[in-house]
Every structure is written in structure tokens, then in C-alpha cells.
Design an enzyme around this catalytic site. Structure first.
Site, PDB file in Angstrom:
ATOM      1  N   TYR A   4      -4.823   7.497  -5.440  1.00 38.08           N
ATOM      2  CA  TYR A   4      -4.632   7.360  -3.993  1.00 38.08           C
ATOM      3  C   TYR A   4      -4.516   5.877  -3.665  1.00 38.08           C
ATOM      4  O   TYR A   4      -5.268   5.056  -4.202  1.00 38.08           O
ATOM      5  CB  TYR A   4      -5.848   7.959  -3.265  1.00 38.08           C
ATOM      6  CG  TYR A   4      -5.849   7.759  -1.766  1.00 38.08           C
ATOM      7  CD1 TYR A   4      -4.911   8.386  -0.956  1.00 38.08           C
ATOM      8  CD2 TYR A   4      -6.818   6.953  -1.155  1.00 38.08           C
ATOM      9  CE1 TYR A   4      -4.925   8.200   0.425  1.00 38.08           C
ATOM     10  CE2 TYR A   4      -6.840   6.775   0.231  1.00 38.08           C
ATOM     11  CZ  TYR A   4      -5.890   7.402   1.000  1.00 38.08           C
ATOM     12  OH  TYR A   4      -5.905   7.231   2.365  1.00 38.08           O
TER      13      TYR A   4
ATOM     14  N   ASP B 269      -4.181  -1.438  -8.291  1.00 37.23           N
ATOM     15  CA  ASP B 269      -4.845  -1.182  -7.021  1.00 37.23           C
ATOM     16  C   ASP B 269      -6.343  -1.206  -7.305  1.00 37.23           C
ATOM     17  O   ASP B 269      -6.911  -0.227  -7.797  1.00 37.23           O
ATOM     18  CB  ASP B 269      -4.404   0.167  -6.451  1.00 37.23           C
ATOM     19  CG  ASP B 269      -5.131   0.506  -5.158  1.00 37.23           C
ATOM     20  OD1 ASP B 269      -6.100  -0.202  -4.811  1.00 37.23           O
ATOM     21  OD2 ASP B 269      -4.741   1.491  -4.499  1.00 37.23           O
TER      22      ASP B 269
ATOM     23  N   LYS C 245     -11.942  -2.789   0.613  1.00 41.30           N
ATOM     24  CA  LYS C 245     -13.309  -2.278   0.696  1.00 41.30           C
ATOM     25  C   LYS C 245     -14.390  -3.349   0.487  1.00 41.30           C
ATOM     26  O   LYS C 245     -14.665  -4.126   1.379  1.00 41.30           O
ATOM     27  CB  LYS C 245     -13.475  -1.132  -0.307  1.00 41.30           C
ATOM     28  CG  LYS C 245     -12.646   0.111   0.094  1.00 41.30           C
ATOM     29  CD  LYS C 245     -13.033   1.321  -0.714  1.00 41.30           C
ATOM     30  CE  LYS C 245     -12.051   2.464  -0.583  1.00 41.30           C
ATOM     31  NZ  LYS C 245     -12.223   3.319   0.566  1.00 41.30           N
TER      32      LYS C 245
HETATM   33  N1  PMP Z   1      -6.466   2.262  -2.646  1.00 39.46           N
HETATM   34  C1  PMP Z   1      -7.550   2.897  -3.127  1.00 39.46           C
HETATM   35  C2  PMP Z   1      -7.762   2.938  -4.598  1.00 39.46           C
HETATM   36  C3  PMP Z   1      -8.459   3.499  -2.265  1.00 39.46           C
HETATM   37  O1  PMP Z   1      -9.517   4.155  -2.763  1.00 39.46           O
HETATM   38  C4  PMP Z   1      -8.223   3.424  -0.874  1.00 39.46           C
HETATM   39  C5  PMP Z   1      -9.182   4.049   0.129  1.00 39.46           C
HETATM   40  N2  PMP Z   1     -10.037   4.997  -0.346  1.00 39.46           N
HETATM   41  C6  PMP Z   1      -7.084   2.766  -0.425  1.00 39.46           C
HETATM   42  C7  PMP Z   1      -6.221   2.176  -1.326  1.00 39.46           C
HETATM   43  C8  PMP Z   1      -6.793   2.657   1.031  1.00 39.46           C
HETATM   44  O2  PMP Z   1      -7.664   1.755   1.610  1.00 39.46           O
HETATM   45  P1  PMP Z   1      -7.941   1.800   3.204  1.00 39.46           P
HETATM   46  O3  PMP Z   1      -8.684   3.066   3.455  1.00 39.46           O
HETATM   47  O4  PMP Z   1      -8.729   0.568   3.452  1.00 39.46           O
HETATM   48  O5  PMP Z   1      -6.604   1.778   3.860  1.00 39.46           O
END
Ligand code: PMP
Length: 450
Positions: free
Chosen positions: A156, A258, A286
Site C-alpha cells: 500500500y 516506500d 509517519k
Molecule cells: N506508504 C505506506 C507504506 C503506508 O503504510 C502508508 C499509510 N499507511 C502510506 C504510504 C500513506 O501514507 P499517508 O497515510 O500518510 O498518506
């Protein structure tokens, strides 16, 4: 229906303990779709409403206390209301919340990110992980002049259209494991938008190589969570990430890590440091914000200099590099997540995972308990989990019962371990005693659901 998954006794305990949450949710749902601010926060019969958080603990609207191992899905690696972060944010607030022009602290903050990710030359800040991965794709396309992007089934990367595919596809629609269907995850995403998105399984270098060969000269980048943490927690096979690095280089494809979750969680310098890999682009989010909304996009100068005003790739935002967020992030990186704190969370993470493994063995439940650094998860399955397909073999009933049972006894983890897609996290504010207490509750919960 949750009633079909969770035994009555466990669900009744939840509803009896959380009547105020129910009332608040009934009010909220009249004016907010589903009564929640983000889709991932909803679960049946209604979500818990929290009122307060300090250190490793949170309190719900009814006054129940919980040890927090969800920690806002990883954003709260410092724990709740850490004094150094509160101080930094309050100090900045008195000087204004936003300027809309550059300010010095951003440079200091980015230097701190670069210290942790030395293979990067520069970072631009965003407001979320979603924005980070969205801009990473644009940058990769601008830099290579190619359009196609490969993503991994089960990973994701946020909610922009390009990557909202094959996150948790129903297996009946997912196609063969070695050639996954590009499954659009929900409605409102035009087919045309994902025409250039390709999907491959995790931990399978051969299939990736075949895909690269099939689309030779068309692929701008491969984006992945180096350690997928949105299908539970899947560890890379030995050499897998190194092989991916080699393969992407051979095919002239950019490698995007990511690290929104793994970022400063599994090591100070994330998976890059942990596995000794230098990707071309890193996306963070995060935990680097110390509990405030942030994302970051890093890369070599030759790649990041495609961004306007050095190049012609747009990247902008009213709230980018917001001084409040930057102050919180800086305090988190510099004063909270020190080397000592990193060792502390890793040590507690190990203790927690070992406690869960011992309980699973003692009680005789079929489960896999992968973990890394301060995070781990339980898959109720006898299948070794190596990718999305094997992760999907988990028992939904046990997963939800386990989660509600933990909650009833004061341990908060991500909702239903988000249908097998999430993991626990230990923060810098947690103590050995917090972990011992959690292991005790986990042991009882496993006995309750056996
Ligand atoms: N990449 C990863 C690996 C994530 O776990 C998340 C959110 N869980 C995101 C991108 C998206 O981040 P945000 O919720 O801050 O948009």
C-alpha cells in the site's frame, strides 16, 4: 457481519465497556461518512473513540485505559504527547504556525533525514505518505521519460489513483500468482489512470525479471515497501532486496523504497540501513513527523533536480514544510529517537514477539509470528507467509476475536490487525513492564479464542 466472526461473549464485553464511544459514533455518522475521518478507522459494530494519550497509554471516551500498540499506524514512534515534542511545537506556535516562505528549521530537519539516509543527496517535504509516493512516481517518470510503474501485490502506498491497485484483491479476482491481475481497489479510479501500473508478487525475483523483460524500455520505476507492512508483516527472503537492486540497475529502472512505515522504525536509517541497499528514491512519512502530518521524498541530486525550479517537474503545496510539523519532526528525530531509543524499541519489540511466539506454542495455536525491530504481527495460519497470497490464508474469525479480546483487556493494536494487514509497534515511551503486561493479555486472549 462482525457477529458472525466474533463470539457473543467477547463482543458483548466490548459494547458494555464502550457505550460512550457508541453514542459519539452515532452522532458522528450523521455528519461524517461512516462516522470516521479515514476509511481504515472504521470497524463493526462501531469504532472506539479516544480522548487522551500520554506516553504508551490512551484513554477512551468511557475512561477505559489501554496500552497503545497501534500508535496511529506507526506515526507515534515517540509515544503520545512526548514532552520534547510538546515543547518544540508550543515554542514554534508562539512564533506563528505558518509562513508560506522558507524557514531555517527545514534545512536542519532535512540534514537530520540525510544523516539517517546517507545515500540520498536531497529531500523535499510533503504532508503525507500519499503525497510522497505520488510525487515519487512523477519524478521517476520525469527523470526516465518512461511511463510504466511496477508495484507489488499487497503493498500500500496511499490513496492516489496510480497505486490504488492490488492492495488486497479478492483471490478469486487476483489472477495467477506469477501474473497478478491489476485489480483496481475500489470505485472512482479511471481505468486509464492505472493503464501504466503493473503488478508483481513479493519475494519472487524470477517473476520480476520476466516482467521487466516483457516491458523492456517502458518501465520508469519499481516501487515497494521493502518490508511490506500493509499485508501484515512480510520479511524479505535472504538477498531478495539486493537482487531487486541489481535487477533494476540492469534494466535501467529506478528503485523506489516506500519507507513510510519502515523509515525510522526498523533502524535509524530504515530498510536502507537494515539491509544495506541504496535505492534511487526513498519516501518517508509517519514516524518522522513525531505525530504530525508529514512525508518526505529523497533521492540523488540528479533525480531531485528535475523538480521545479531546477527542472520542470511540479512539486508544491501550501502546507509543505510547515514549521509546526518540522519542529515536531526535528524534536522527534534529534531528541527522542536517539540511538539509545532505537535499541530500546528493538529490544522491547523482540521481547514482545518472543512472548507471543511462546504463548502460541504453549497454547498450541496454528500461527506465524514474523517480526522485525519494534514491530510484529500474528497470522493465524499454518502456511509460511512470504507474499500476499500466503498472507491471505489467515483465519479472519480468529484475527477479529483476538483483536477484540485484546481490546477488552486493555491492549490496543490496529483494528482487527486491519484484516491481517497491520502490525503492532512499540514506542520509545513503552517500558519493559508495558510489554510484560501486553504478553500476559495476549496469552489470555489466545486462550479465549482457541
Ligand atoms: N506508504 C505506506 C507504506 C503506508 O503504510 C502508508 C499509510 N499507511 C502510506 C504510504 C500513506 O501514507 P499517508 O497515510 O500518510 O498518506
Amino acid at each position: 457481519m462482525i457477529e458472525e466472526l466474533v463470539q457473543e461473549k467477547i463482543l458483548d464485553t466490548y459494547t458494555a465497556r464502550t457505550t460512550k464511544s457508541k453514542d459519539l459514533w452515532e452522532e458522528a455518522r450523521k455528519v461524517i461518512p461512516g462516522g470516521v475521518g479515514s476509511g481504515f478507522r472504521y470497524y463493526e459494530p462501531y469504532p472506539l473513540f479516544l480522548e487522551r494519550g500520554i506516553g504508551s497509554k490512551v484513554w477512551d471516551a468511557d475512561g477505559n485505559e489501554y496500552l497503545d500498540y497501534c500508535l496511529c499506524f506507526g506515526a507515534l514512534i515517540a509515544g503520545h504527547a512526548h514532552p520534547r515534542i510538546v515543547e518544540a511545537v508550543s515554542g514554534q506556535l508562539e512564533k506563528g504556525s505558518m509562513y508560506g516562505v522558507p524557514h531555517e528549521k527545514t534545512t536542519e530537519y532535512v540534514r537530520e533525514l540525510l544523516r539517517r539516509f546517507p545515500s540520498m543527496d536531497m529531500f523535499r517535504l510533503t504532508n503525507s505518505g500519499t503525497e510522497g509516493t505520488m510525487h515519487a512516481l512523477r519524478l521517476a517518470r520525469a527523470h526516465t521519460g518512461k511511463d510504466k510503474i511496477v508495484k507489488i501485490e499487497g503493498c500500500y502506498h496511499g490513496v492516489h489513483d496510480y497505486l490504488l491497485v492490488s492492495i488486497y484483491p479478492p483471490l478469486s479476482k487476483a489472477g495467477p500468482r506469477w501474473a497478478p491481475t491489476v485489480y483496481i481497489q475500489g470505485e472512482g479510479i479511471p481505468h486509464g489512470t492505472v493503464r501504466n501500473t503493473l503488478v508483481a508478487p513479493y519475494n519472487d525475483i524470477e517473476t520480476m525479471e520476466n516482467l521487466f523483460k516483457k516491458h523492456e524500455g517502458e518501465i520508469a520505476a519499481l516501487i515497494l515497501e521493502p518490508v511490506p507492512m500493509n499485508m501484515g508483516l512480510v520479511l524479505p527472503k535472504e538477498e531478495y532486496l539486493k537482487d531487486l537492486r541489481k535487477l533494476t540497475e540492469e534494466h535501467n529502472i529506478l528503485l523506489i523504497f516506500d519507507e513510510v512505515k519502515t523509515g525510522i522504525r526498523i533502524a535509524a536509517g530504515g530498510a536502507c540501513e537494515y539491509y544495506g541497499i541504496n535505492p534511487d528514491i526513498v519516501v518517508l512519512g509517519k514516524a518522522i513527523g513525531g505525530g504530525f502530518p508529514v512525508g518526505a521524498l529523497g533521492g540523488k541530486e540528479e533525480i531531485l533536480s528535475n523538480i521545479y525550479p531546477l527542472g520542470h517537474t511540479p512539486h508544491a503545496g501550501t502546507y509543505n514544510a510547515n514549521p509546526i510539523v518540522v519542529s515536531a519532526g526535528l524534536a522527534c528525530l534529534k531528541h527522542v529517537m536517539t540511538g539509545h531509543a532505537q535499541r530500546h524499541i528493538n529490544d522491547l519489540g523482540e521481547r514482545l514477539a518472543n512472548g507471543v511466539k511462546d504463548a502460541v506454542e504453549d497454547i498450541g495455536i496454528e500461527a506465524q509470528v514474523p517480526h522485525i525491530g519494534p514491530s510484529g504481527t500474528v497470522y493465524f495460519t499454518d502456511v509460511e507467509v512470504t507474499d500476499y497470497r500466503t498472507a491471505s490464508t489467515y483465519d479472519r474469525k480468529k484475527t477479529w476475536e483476538f483483536w477484540f479480546s485484546l481490546l477488552n483487556h486493555g491492549v490496543l493494536t490496529p483494528p482487527g490487525l486491519l484484516e491481517g494487514g497491520e502490525q503492532w509497534l512499540v514506542s520509545a515511551a513503552h517500558t519493559k513492564q508495558d510489554v510484560e503486561e501486553a504478553v500476559h493479555v495476549i496469552d489470555s486472549a489466545l486462550r479465549e479464542i482457541k
